[in-house]
Motif scaffolding. Structure first.
Motif, PDB file in Angstrom:
ATOM      1  N   LYS A 783       0.837  -1.186   0.000  1.00 57.67           N
ATOM      2  CA  LYS A 783       0.000   0.000   0.000  1.00 57.67           C
ATOM      3  C   LYS A 783       0.878   1.243   0.000  1.00 57.67           C
ATOM      4  CE  LYS A 783      -3.881  -2.251   2.322  1.00 57.67           C
ATOM      5  NZ  LYS A 783      -4.841  -2.213   3.462  1.00 57.67           N
ATOM      6  N   GLN A 784       0.232   2.386  -0.109  1.00 55.84           N
ATOM      7  CA  GLN A 784       0.988   3.621  -0.255  1.00 55.84           C
ATOM      8  C   GLN A 784       1.896   3.870   0.935  1.00 55.84           C
ATOM      9  OE1 GLN A 784      -1.349   7.045  -1.192  1.00 55.84           O
ATOM     10  NE2 GLN A 784       0.377   8.468  -1.075  1.00 55.84           N
ATOM     11  N   ASP A 785       1.430   3.622   2.139  1.00 57.07           N
ATOM     12  CA  ASP A 785       2.220   3.918   3.328  1.00 57.07           C
ATOM     13  C   ASP A 785       2.823   2.683   3.990  1.00 57.07           C
ATOM     14  OD1 ASP A 785       1.787   6.634   3.124  1.00 57.07           O
ATOM     15  OD2 ASP A 785      -0.045   6.580   4.341  1.00 57.07           O
ATOM     16  N   VAL A 786       2.355   1.506   3.618  1.00 56.25           N
ATOM     17  CA  VAL A 786       2.804   0.289   4.281  1.00 56.25           C
ATOM     18  C   VAL A 786       3.074  -0.793   3.244  1.00 56.25           C
ATOM     19  CG1 VAL A 786       2.260  -1.494   5.973  1.00 56.25           C
ATOM     20  CG2 VAL A 786       1.402   0.829   6.305  1.00 56.25           C
ATOM     21  N   SER A 787       4.188  -1.479   3.402  1.00 57.90           N
ATOM     22  CA  SER A 787       4.456  -2.659   2.565  1.00 57.90           C
ATOM     23  C   SER A 787       5.182  -3.684   3.412  1.00 57.90           C
ATOM     24  CB  SER A 787       5.284  -2.291   1.337  1.00 57.90           C
ATOM     25  OG  SER A 787       6.571  -1.858   1.710  1.00 57.90           O
ATOM     26  N   PHE A 788       4.979  -4.936   3.064  1.00 60.22           N
ATOM     27  CA  PHE A 788       5.628  -6.038   3.774  1.00 60.22           C
ATOM     28  C   PHE A 788       5.785  -7.207   2.818  1.00 60.22           C
ATOM     29  CE2 PHE A 788       5.509  -9.930   6.395  1.00 60.22           C
ATOM     30  CZ  PHE A 788       6.640  -9.701   7.163  1.00 60.22           C
ATOM     31  N   SER A 789       7.006  -7.707   2.719  1.00 60.18           N
ATOM     32  CA  SER A 789       7.263  -8.853   1.840  1.00 60.18           C
ATOM     33  C   SER A 789       8.239  -9.797   2.519  1.00 60.18           C
ATOM     34  CB  SER A 789       7.829  -8.388   0.491  1.00 60.18           C
ATOM     35  OG  SER A 789       9.076  -7.746   0.668  1.00 60.18           O
ATOM     36  N   ILE A 790       8.114 -11.068   2.190  1.00 61.59           N
ATOM     37  CA  ILE A 790       9.029 -12.083   2.704  1.00 61.59           C
ATOM     38  C   ILE A 790       9.462 -12.965   1.540  1.00 61.59           C
ATOM     39  CG2 ILE A 790       8.077 -12.103   5.042  1.00 61.59           C
ATOM     40  CD1 ILE A 790       6.543 -14.627   4.291  1.00 61.59           C
ATOM     41  N   GLY A 791      10.606 -13.568   1.709  1.00 58.29           N
ATOM     42  CA  GLY A 791      11.093 -14.482   0.690  1.00 58.29           C
ATOM     43  C   GLY A 791      12.000 -15.520   1.319  1.00 58.29           C
ATOM     44  N   GLY A 792      12.098 -16.635   0.673  1.00 53.00           N
ATOM     45  CA  GLY A 792      12.954 -17.690   1.208  1.00 53.00           C
ATOM     46  C   GLY A 792      13.341 -18.691   0.150  1.00 53.00           C
ATOM     47  N   ASN A 793      14.380 -19.422   0.446  1.00 53.38           N
ATOM     48  CA  ASN A 793      14.794 -20.508  -0.440  1.00 53.38           C
ATOM     49  C   ASN A 793      15.352 -21.645   0.393  1.00 53.38           C
ATOM     50  OD1 ASN A 793      17.969 -20.334  -0.462  1.00 53.38           O
ATOM     51  ND2 ASN A 793      17.257 -18.215  -0.718  1.00 53.38           N
ATOM     52  N   ALA A 794      15.169 -22.825  -0.116  1.00 52.49           N
ATOM     53  CA  ALA A 794      15.683 -24.026   0.552  1.00 52.49           C
ATOM     54  C   ALA A 794      16.165 -24.998  -0.501  1.00 52.49           C
ATOM     55  CB  ALA A 794      14.596 -24.669   1.419  1.00 52.49           C
ATOM     56  N   THR A 795      17.283 -25.628  -0.211  1.00 57.32           N
ATOM     57  CA  THR A 795      17.856 -26.631  -1.113  1.00 57.32           C
ATOM     58  C   THR A 795      18.055 -27.921  -0.336  1.00 57.32           C
ATOM     59  OG1 THR A 795      19.034 -24.896  -2.304  1.00 57.32           O
ATOM     60  CG2 THR A 795      19.727 -27.165  -2.692  1.00 57.32           C
ATOM     61  N   PHE A 796      17.491 -28.983  -0.850  1.00 57.16           N
ATOM     62  CA  PHE A 796      17.648 -30.306  -0.252  1.00 57.16           C
ATOM     63  C   PHE A 796      18.561 -31.107  -1.173  1.00 57.16           C
ATOM     64  CE2 PHE A 796      13.583 -28.453   0.750  1.00 57.16           C
ATOM     65  CZ  PHE A 796      13.469 -28.618   2.127  1.00 57.16           C
ATOM     66  N   ILE A 797      19.702 -31.538  -0.663  1.00 58.89           N
ATOM     67  CA  ILE A 797      20.731 -32.087  -1.537  1.00 58.89           C
ATOM     68  C   ILE A 797      21.385 -33.316  -0.910  1.00 58.89           C
ATOM     69  CG2 ILE A 797      22.495 -30.535  -0.591  1.00 58.89           C
ATOM     70  CD1 ILE A 797      23.665 -30.360  -3.420  1.00 58.89           C
ATOM     71  N   LYS A 798      21.716 -34.266  -1.773  1.00 61.20           N
ATOM     72  CA  LYS A 798      22.439 -35.475  -1.358  1.00 61.20           C
ATOM     73  C   LYS A 798      23.696 -35.601  -2.190  1.00 61.20           C
ATOM     74  CE  LYS A 798      18.510 -38.226   0.326  1.00 61.20           C
ATOM     75  NZ  LYS A 798      17.767 -39.511   0.196  1.00 61.20           N
ATOM     76  N   ASN A 799      24.763 -36.034  -1.528  1.00 59.74           N
ATOM     77  CA  ASN A 799      26.070 -36.161  -2.167  1.00 59.74           C
ATOM     78  C   ASN A 799      26.611 -37.566  -1.941  1.00 59.74           C
ATOM     79  OD1 ASN A 799      29.176 -36.110  -1.629  1.00 59.74           O
ATOM     80  ND2 ASN A 799      28.838 -34.337  -2.930  1.00 59.74           N
ATOM     81  N   LYS A 800      27.185 -38.159  -2.991  1.00 56.26           N
ATOM     82  CA  LYS A 800      27.681 -39.528  -2.855  1.00 56.26           C
ATOM     83  C   LYS A 800      28.796 -39.799  -3.846  1.00 56.26           C
ATOM     84  CE  LYS A 800      25.911 -44.260  -2.308  1.00 56.26           C
ATOM     85  NZ  LYS A 800      24.714 -45.129  -2.439  1.00 56.26           N
ATOM     86  N   VAL A 801      29.806 -40.516  -3.383  1.00 58.18           N
ATOM     87  CA  VAL A 801      30.910 -40.971  -4.238  1.00 58.18           C
ATOM     88  C   VAL A 801      30.593 -42.386  -4.701  1.00 58.18           C
ATOM     89  CG1 VAL A 801      33.384 -41.489  -4.330  1.00 58.18           C
ATOM     90  CG2 VAL A 801      32.555 -39.532  -2.992  1.00 58.18           C
ATOM     91  N   GLN A 802      30.777 -42.630  -5.999  1.00 55.64           N
ATOM     92  CA  GLN A 802      30.460 -43.950  -6.546  1.00 55.64           C
ATOM     93  C   GLN A 802      31.617 -44.485  -7.385  1.00 55.64           C
ATOM     94  OE1 GLN A 802      26.821 -43.270  -8.746  1.00 55.64           O
ATOM     95  NE2 GLN A 802      25.540 -43.504  -6.938  1.00 55.64           N
ATOM     96  N   ASN A 803      31.917 -45.776  -7.199  1.00 56.03           N
ATOM     97  CA  ASN A 803      32.840 -46.533  -8.054  1.00 56.03           C
ATOM     98  C   ASN A 803      34.270 -46.025  -8.049  1.00 56.03           C
ATOM     99  OD1 ASN A 803      30.603 -48.131  -8.950  1.00 56.03           O
ATOM    100  ND2 ASN A 803      30.068 -46.505 -10.399  1.00 56.03           N
ATOM    101  N   VAL A 804      34.651 -45.272  -7.026  1.00 55.25           N
ATOM    102  CA  VAL A 804      36.051 -44.886  -6.883  1.00 55.25           C
ATOM    103  C   VAL A 804      36.810 -46.037  -6.238  1.00 55.25           C
ATOM    104  CG1 VAL A 804      37.642 -43.333  -5.672  1.00 55.25           C
ATOM    105  CG2 VAL A 804      35.588 -42.423  -6.764  1.00 55.25           C
ATOM    106  N   VAL A 805      37.924 -46.409  -6.853  1.00 53.98           N
ATOM    107  CA  VAL A 805      38.707 -47.537  -6.369  1.00 53.98           C
ATOM    108  C   VAL A 805      39.664 -47.068  -5.279  1.00 53.98           C
ATOM    109  CG1 VAL A 805      40.350 -49.342  -7.001  1.00 53.98           C
ATOM    110  CG2 VAL A 805      38.541 -48.661  -8.608  1.00 53.98           C
ATOM    111  N   GLY A 806      39.704 -47.783  -4.167  1.00 48.93           N
ATOM    112  CA  GLY A 806      40.607 -47.435  -3.085  1.00 48.93           C
ATOM    113  C   GLY A 806      40.074 -46.307  -2.222  1.00 48.93           C
TER     114      GLY A 806
END
Length: 1021
Positions: A783-806
């Motif tokens: 509005k002319q005299d009042v404003s309010f906003s919010i924002g957000g972000n989220a990342t869901f992540i998985k990490n894995k090493v595969q088939n590395v020898v030793g």
């Protein structure tokens, strides 16, 4: 002769019949002229343009819709435009805000407010060009200046912390100007930094800092041996040369569809930095100034003097109470003051615009004898030539010099510790000064007084950078443009460091005939030369079908060279050691120099974006990179990508869905590469050394003709949406990234034959990162005299090493009792840098640590990679008062507290050193004989949420006729953190690499984080 006279005698006609015809002709011409004049009759429309916070906007473009008539707002946000009688509406546009078109309706005053809502017609910068936001098919996020984190930030990467889904930004230490870690969509680097590629106004940075590396008062060049046991200091930030106040926007390219245009350098993502440009209109001056204070944000809990005495009595220890009450951490810290000033002048007309800026920043560190000063200047101009304005020239230059005083704080100090470790473990009952006020020094002890360490150490670096580019272009047709860019990025760093002979540190203190004292001088030169040629095509090639395409060629040349001198045995002379290298015995001087092998990159690239009816989008990208780094059998790498998008909202069946403003589905797949490893690594390479009486060759690395590109293959599926007149906007992305052909320096097994050295290979196996990114923004009140906003972000992540020898080991631990101990591994089936160590089972009745299998077996006990990355922001306004806050955090990661493990163990008490206060809270009294050992005892929950930035501002507006748009603000940084971690800060990434293999999540006596408050003002003239 018959004469016929008109009444006013204006004309005389000799023939009346002919005159009648002529009269009709004249009257018709007059009528036509009158009609034309009426059609060109103009009215003047005036007004003021402001944003949602009621700040007037300078440089807004106002155009009469459908014409070439334009005007711009001045320094006070006001405009006046001549509107032809045929003009029906005005269009207002401003970078970073949503364009608006309004009907005039015979009005002479039109005031307008531009909002930051989703503008699908806004232009987004992508690789080597730009596209409308509605035409994007890849995962890319734009952060404009108004959304940056606020405060006296030194480097651009700090501006976007917590702002972008999928991006984790970590300050590696609290040191002003210190390095940071930026990871886009997870960690995949088994060598190198894993940092994204940064592009500044079309010029690619090579990601290295010209500040020479060092070791806590005795700086060394890369590869040199340390002179003393004080360890290696943390690295500098390669982005320090850019003034954050000069940045207009930052684009983060995350998936392969968006990054593949950069080919072999884009595996870790791409960040495009666009600096501010001048705008046509009145010349204006923008001024910003701030000053503030910094204090220690969080202290470790150690014993004070009285608690230490009680602990000595509890353990029956005598002779270690010196009767005082000393806080050594308080002694080496201070309230740091900072000041930050920036002035910019900009303007231009008729398509020729410029902007020039100057900046000065002075930030004291909270550790004594540490500070950061930066002097910056920038100029850019955009010029058009010829009557047709088809020929143009863009000029850009950034110059910067920063000077650092570095404290003796290191990342790998031994049992004698560096400054932080010395202060933490200092006996709190012992004064650091003699009765006469001089510093207390015990030359017979290995315990170092931290105030003596400060007094003995001098470490100063100076880095100078100039980045310049010229980019001429020619618009062959309205839809075809040729552009050339030539740039050079030159950076040189000098570092002088010394440690005085009175410090009671082995290798520094006198030991006759050695007179003590060490020093070093280092310099580094980094040069990048880039030449780019592109041809851009943007045209409707068929009914409703538009093609936006680019083809290009690029050549880049990298140079890295430097030298280092060291000397020891200066003795007690009242002169800076680095000024008298000649004053020591020749046998006590060393000199080293280096010049990296040729590193050149030759590239061909192309991209095509097809847009049919603003509904169906298809993007195809291809890049071929040839690099001198790789083996002769695999000199070129090829990096394709494909992406498609469907603007569902633009379909006819969605026309009546009024509550839905945007709905776009995106899908993409592509391949990018990585060449972040030393030049010459695929060649048989030697170093020339002098040994004894002659020169000889020493192997550096072996040849590998088959060495090829590390590659990342990534799939992305996403959806963008806008609801309720874009009051709610957001996106959801799923990504699956696989890294293969891992570049790795294979170390020969010992004992090895003479001459056998490192061989760079492509490891079999892969690293997988997959996850989901969520972004949601809500403009709740507007509005002319009042404003309010919010924002957000989220990342869901998985990490894995595969088939590395030793098993590949890294994560070197430091301190007493931990020599040659590593914590982390790269191993099949585990996350990258998995923590593998003894499993701690508590204390037995005798106060000795117990472990599973008596400690003979190690287990996977911790993952340093977060599984959730968070960012959250809110903005509120009431009339002229504004408030903004930015939170960031991560969940699920573990941190190894190397500081608690080796700097503050219970065994310290027996030798008169301080301990962690938590050790006295156990129901079982821990034995002083409990051995120091790595174990899960020191693996802690690293999850946290931090209020990283908050700002309260008040818009004063215009003051008289000179000062326009004044805004005052109070800003705070690192205001609080919610965490269970017991160290200085859970936002940590101390370098504990081993043989070039990086680490993650290990904390060891870092420069602590500060809490900062600033008062500032912005205005224009």
């Amino acid at each position: 002769m018959n004469e016929f006279l008109l009444q006013k005698k204006w004309f005389v006609f000799l023939d009346k019949p002919k005159s009648q015809l002529l009269q009709k002709t004249i009257f018709c011409c007059l009528a036509l002229l009158s009609f034309n004049l009426s059609s060109y009759a103009q009215s003047v429309v005036k007004g003021v343009v402001s944003d949602n916070e009621k700040n007037t906007l300078i440089g807004v473009t106002i155009s009469v819709t459908g014409t070439n008539v334009r005007a711009m707002t001045g320094a006070d946000g006001k405009y006046a435009i001549n509107v032809p009688a045929t003009g029906k509406s005005l269009t207002f546009s401003y970078v970073g805000l949503q364009s608006q078109t309004v009907e005039i309706n015979s009005r002479t005053t039109v005031n307008i407010t531009l909002s930051s809502g989703t503008d699908l017609d806004a232009v987004t910068i992508v690789g080597y060009g730009s596209v409308k936001k509605s035409d994007l098919t890849g995962a890319a996020t734009t952060i404009s200046a108004k959304d940056f984190n606020k405060g006296p930030l030194i480097a651009p990467d700090q501006l976007i912390q917590g702002k972008v889904a999928g991006v984790q930004m970590i300050n590696n230490s609290g040191q002003p100007g210190g390095a940071s870690t930026v990871r886009i969509r997870g960690n995949t680097a088994v060598t190198g930094s894993g940092q994204p590629l940064y592009i500044v106004d079309g010029v690619a940075l090579d990601g290295r800092s010209a500040r020479p590396t060092g070791n806590g008062g005795t700086a060394t060049a890369p590869g040199d041996n340390k002179l003393a046991a004080s360890g290696t200091s943390s690295a500098g930030n390669p982005l320090n040369f850019i003034n954050p106040a000069d940045i207009e926007s930052m684009e983060i390219l995350k998936d392969a569809s968006a990054t593949a245009i950069y080919g072999s350098r884009a595996a870790y993502g791409v960040v495009l930095i666009t600096t501010k440009r001048g705008k046509s209109g009145e010349t204006k001056i923008d001024v910003s100034a701030s000053a503030g204070v910094s204090t220690l944000a969080r202290s470790l809990k150690t014993l004070d003097g009285d608690e230490f005495r009680n602990a000595l009595n509890k353990y029956g220890l005598k002779g270690l109470d010196y009767g005082d009450n000393v806080d050594a951490m308080k002694a080496i810290t201070r309230t740091g003051y900072n000041q930050n000033y920036s002035v910019a002048i900009s303007g231009g007309n008729d398509g020729n615009v410029f902007r020039a800026s100057l900046g000065y920043q002075n930030q004291q560190g909270i550790i004594r004898k540490s500070d950061f000063k930066k002097y910056s200047g920038a100029f850019n101009g955009n010029f058009k030539f010829l009557e047709s304005k088809k020929l143009g020239l863009d000029v850009n230059m950034i110059s910067n010099q920063y000077i650092e005083n570095l404290p003796p704080i290191s990342t790998d100090a031994g049992f004698t510790g560096s400054l932080i470790g010395q202060a933490l473990s200092w006996n709190p009952t012992r004064s650091m000064y003699n009765p006469d006020g001089s510093l207390f020094i015990d030359q017979t002890s290995t315990t170092i007084n931290p105030m003596v360490m400060l007094a003995a150490s001098n470490d100063r670096s100076k880095v100078t950078t100039v980045l310049g580019s010229v980019s001429p272009y020619y618009k062959i047709t309205p839809w075809l443009e040729f552009r050339m860019l030539a740039s050079i990025n030159y950076s040189t760093g000098i570092r002088r460091a010394s440690t005085r002979s009175f410090l009671n540190l082995e290798g520094v203190k006198p030991n006759l005939p050695f007179t003590g004292g060490v020093a070093s001088y280092s310099n580094t030169e980094l040069i990048t030369q880039q030449f780019t040629n592109t041809l851009n095509f943007n045209k409707e090639i068929a009914n409703k079908l538009n093609l936006n395409a680019i083809v290009g060629y690029e050549f880049t040349n990298y140079i890295n060279k430097g030298q280092n001198m060291t000397a020891k045995g200066f003795g007690d002379v009242d002169v800076d050691y680095t000024d008298i290298f000649h004053a020591v015995a020749p046998a006590n001087r060393t000199a080293n120099s280096y010049y990296d092998p040729t590193y050149q990159l030759q590239s061909y690239f192309a991209r095509a974006i097809f847009n049919y009816d603003n509904k169906y989008l298809l993007t195809a990208t291809f890049r071929a990179d040839g690099s001198t780094k790789f083996g002769s059998d695999n000199r070129y790498g090829y990096f394709p990508s494909f992406a498609a998008a469907w603007n569902i909202k633009n379909e006819s069946f969605m026309t009546n869905v009024a509550w839905l403003n945007q709905l776009k589905l995106r899908v993409g797949y592509g391949k990018t590469g990585n060449q972040e490893f030393p030049s010459g690594s695929a060649q048989q390479r030697y170093d020339i050394v002098y040994s004894g009486t002659s020169q000889s060759l020493v192997g550096v690395n072996n040849e590998n003709k088959k060495l090829k590109w590390q590659s990342d293959k990534q799939t992305n599926v996403g959806v963008d949406f806008g609801l309720f007149n874009n009051k709610i906007t957001g996106s959801v992305d799923y990504f699956d990234k696989t890294t293969t052909d891992l570049l790795f320096p294979q170390i020969p097994l010992q004992p090895a034959n003479p001459g056998v050295t490192v061989t760079w290979i492509n490891l079999p196996g892969q690293i997988k990162n997959k996850g989901i990114e969520l972004t949601l923004n809500a403009n709740i009140i507007d509005k002319q005299d009042v404003s309010f906003s919010i924002g957000g972000n989220a990342t869901f992540i998985k990490n894995k090493v595969q088939n590395v020898v030793g098993v590949i080991k890294t994560g070197t631990l430091s301190g007493q009792g931990l020599s040659d101990v590593t914590l982390e591994v790269i191993q099949d089936g585990l996350p990258l840098f998995a923590m593998v160590t003894r499993e701690y089972k508590g204390l037995n009745a005798a106060g000795i640590s117990q472990y599973t299998e008596d400690g003979y077996k190690s287990y996977y006990l911790g993952n340093p990679n977060p599984n959730v990355i968070l960012g959250f922001n809110l903005n509120a306004r009431y009339k002229k008062l504004t408030f903004g806050a930015n939170f960031n955090g991560s969940l699920g990661q573990k941190i190894y507290n190397n500081t608690a493990n080796s700097v503050l163990p219970i065994s310290n008490l027996g030798i008169g050193r301080n301990i962690a206060s938590s050790l006295l809270n156990s129901s079982i009294q821990e034995s002083l004989a409990n051995p120091i050992a790595a174990s899960s005892r020191y693996i802690e929950n690293g999850s946290y949420v931090k209020l990283a930035n908050a700002t309260i501002g008040y818009s004063i507006g215009n003051l008289g006729k000179a000062i326009k748009g004044m805004n005052v603000f109070i800003n705070g940084q690192n205001l609080f953190v919610i965490t269970k971690y017991t160290g200085f800060d859970p936002e940590v990434n101390v370098d504990k690499s081993l043989n070039g293999v990086p680490s993650a999540g290990v904390e060891y006596i870092p420069y602590p984080t500060s809490r900062t408050f600033n008062l500032g003002v912005n205005f224009s003239l």
